[in-house]
Design a protein around this motif. Structure first.
Motif, PDB file in Angstrom:
ATOM      1  N   GLN A  87       0.699  -1.171   0.015  1.00  0.00           N
ATOM      2  CA  GLN A  87      -0.001   0.024  -0.139  1.00  0.00           C
ATOM      3  C   GLN A  87       0.780   1.344   0.000  1.00  0.00           C
ATOM      4  O   GLN A  87       0.671   2.275  -0.525  1.00  0.00           O
ATOM      5  N   TYR A  88       1.890   1.094   0.784  1.00  0.00           N
ATOM      6  CA  TYR A  88       2.901   2.361   0.609  1.00  0.00           C
ATOM      7  C   TYR A  88       3.704   2.730  -0.677  1.00  0.00           C
ATOM      8  O   TYR A  88       3.631   3.728  -0.909  1.00  0.00           O
ATOM      9  N   ALA A  89       4.020   1.594  -1.226  1.00  0.00           N
ATOM     10  CA  ALA A  89       4.599   1.516  -2.498  1.00  0.00           C
ATOM     11  C   ALA A  89       3.521   2.131  -3.536  1.00  0.00           C
ATOM     12  O   ALA A  89       3.713   3.033  -4.428  1.00  0.00           O
ATOM     13  N   SER A  90       2.284   1.910  -3.348  1.00  0.00           N
ATOM     14  CA  SER A  90       1.040   2.326  -4.420  1.00  0.00           C
ATOM     15  C   SER A  90       0.739   3.618  -4.300  1.00  0.00           C
ATOM     16  O   SER A  90       0.662   4.476  -5.109  1.00  0.00           O
ATOM     17  N   LEU A  91       1.178   4.358  -2.690  1.00  0.00           N
ATOM     18  CA  LEU A  91       0.628   5.704  -2.621  1.00  0.00           C
ATOM     19  C   LEU A  91       2.097   6.806  -2.520  1.00  0.00           C
ATOM     20  O   LEU A  91       1.871   7.954  -2.378  1.00  0.00           O
ATOM     21  N   ARG A  92       2.936   6.138  -2.869  1.00  0.00           N
ATOM     22  CA  ARG A  92       4.411   7.002  -2.487  1.00  0.00           C
ATOM     23  C   ARG A  92       4.432   7.873  -3.796  1.00  0.00           C
ATOM     24  O   ARG A  92       5.276   8.853  -3.982  1.00  0.00           O
ATOM     25  N   GLY A  93       3.915   7.578  -5.003  1.00  0.00           N
ATOM     26  CA  GLY A  93       3.817   8.523  -6.189  1.00  0.00           C
ATOM     27  C   GLY A  93       3.309   9.750  -6.004  1.00  0.00           C
ATOM     28  O   GLY A  93       3.931  10.857  -6.911  1.00  0.00           O
ATOM     29  N   ASN A  94       2.549   9.829  -4.899  1.00  0.00           N
ATOM     30  CA  ASN A  94       1.929  11.257  -5.156  1.00  0.00           C
ATOM     31  C   ASN A  94       2.044  11.602  -3.453  1.00  0.00           C
ATOM     32  O   ASN A  94       1.117  11.599  -2.646  1.00  0.00           O
ATOM     33  N   PRO A  95       3.212  11.947  -2.860  1.00  0.00           N
ATOM     34  CA  PRO A  95       3.527  12.142  -1.516  1.00  0.00           C
ATOM     35  C   PRO A  95       2.671  13.027  -0.813  1.00  0.00           C
ATOM     36  O   PRO A  95       2.489  13.263   0.339  1.00  0.00           O
ATOM     37  N   ARG A  96       2.602  14.178  -1.405  1.00  0.00           N
ATOM     38  CA  ARG A  96       1.845  15.374  -0.892  1.00  0.00           C
ATOM     39  C   ARG A  96       0.432  15.276  -0.643  1.00  0.00           C
ATOM     40  O   ARG A  96      -0.175  15.525   0.427  1.00  0.00           O
TER      41      ARG A  96
END
Length: 297
Positions: free
Chosen positions: A250-259
């Motif tokens: 889940q972290y890897a999938s959301l890391r593309g848009n950190p803000r």
């Protein structure tokens, strides 16, 4: 010939024959008398001194034979007397043995009867003692002072056993050994040293068995608890690892848009960190439990 026939068949002939026979007998008697009593005719003309010497020798031999016969007779009497005494002593000994056997049998019977009486007496005393002790529960005893200085005001009997009395008093319940009780109380409940020793030995053995059973039960409980903990950890660690892997994805999938996903990413990092610490802790506990199980502690 006719004359001889007349002598044999006629009455007169019988008289003549009888007279001749009487004469012959008389002559024979006279001749024998002369032969016996006349020294000159006796012994075929033996002289008087020779005849006397021979008769003296005969008398001496007869006296010797008589002495030997008397000696043998005295020996026979002594032997007979000894034999009779021996037979009498044997009879007396047999009678004495028979009496001793009868006495021994009576003694054995008496001892058996005495043993039976003693056994019945002991059984009766034990039954009476047990009855007195059982009925004493709840009874109020006189005030007593123990050797350690405690004063029991009107103690109430809780239980009486061979080792002493359990009493309830103003400060609680106390077990008083028989030796510390007043003489009248000991006499009433018939405490016995041998019975007390047997009871204490049995109580000690029972306490030892109870302690061993308790230790064995604790070991079993500890073993069971260890096994349960190992099973729980072995089941829980994979779940946490699986959860960490899911959060990592889940972290890897959301890391593309950190803000945009800052808060979610921060929460995921914290959760993964907490799960990894938990995995490290649980794996250390699991290793320790397995090591203890292998060591048999």
């Amino acid at each position: 010939m006719r004359m001889f026939e007349d002598l044999l068949t006629s009455y007169r002939g019988a008289g003549v024959i009888g007279t001749c026979l009487a004469f012959f007998v008389l002559v024979s008697v006279v001749g024998l008398s002369l032969f016996v009593f006349e020294p000159g005719l006796n012994g075929l003309g033996e002289s008087g001194p020779g005849l006397v010497a021979r008769q003296e020798r005969e008398i001496g031999r007869l006296e010797h034979d008589l002495a030997e016969a008397q000696a043998k007779y005295e020996d026979y009497r002594e032997a007979r007397k000894f034999h009779d005494e021996v037979r009498l002593n044997v009879a007396r000994q047999d009678a004495a043995d028979a009496r001793l056997t009868g006495i021994a049998e009576k003694i054995d019977a008496t001892q058996a009867a005495l043993a039976g009486l003693r056994s019945r007496q002991e059984d009766y005393a034990a039954a009476y003692r047990d009855q007195v002790r059982e009925k004493a529960a709840g009874e109020v005893l006189p005030t007593m002072t123990l050797p350690d200085g405690r004063r029991l005001e009107s103690p109430v009997v809780v239980q009486v056993n061979p080792a002493g009395i359990q009493l309830r008093y103003q400060d609680g319940i106390v077990r008083v050994p028989a030796k510390d009780l007043p003489a009248k109380v000991r006499e009433r409940f018939q405490f016995d040293a041998a019975e007390m020793e047997r009871f204490l030995e049995q109580e000690k053995a029972m306490a030892g068995k109870l302690e061993r059973d308790l230790e064995r039960g604790l070991v079993e409980i500890k073993d069971n608890s260890r096994k349960e903990q190992i099973a729980r950890l072995e089941a829980r660690i994979p779940i946490i690892k699986s959860r960490v892997a899911a959060r990592a994805r889940q972290y890897a999938s959301l890391r593309g848009n950190p803000r945009r996903n800052y808060n979610t990413l921060t929460m995921l990092i914290r959760q993964v960190d907490a799960d990894e610490k938990a995995i490290f802790k649980y794996e250390a506990e699991l290793a320790e439990l397995k090591a203890a199980e292998r060591a048999g502690k």
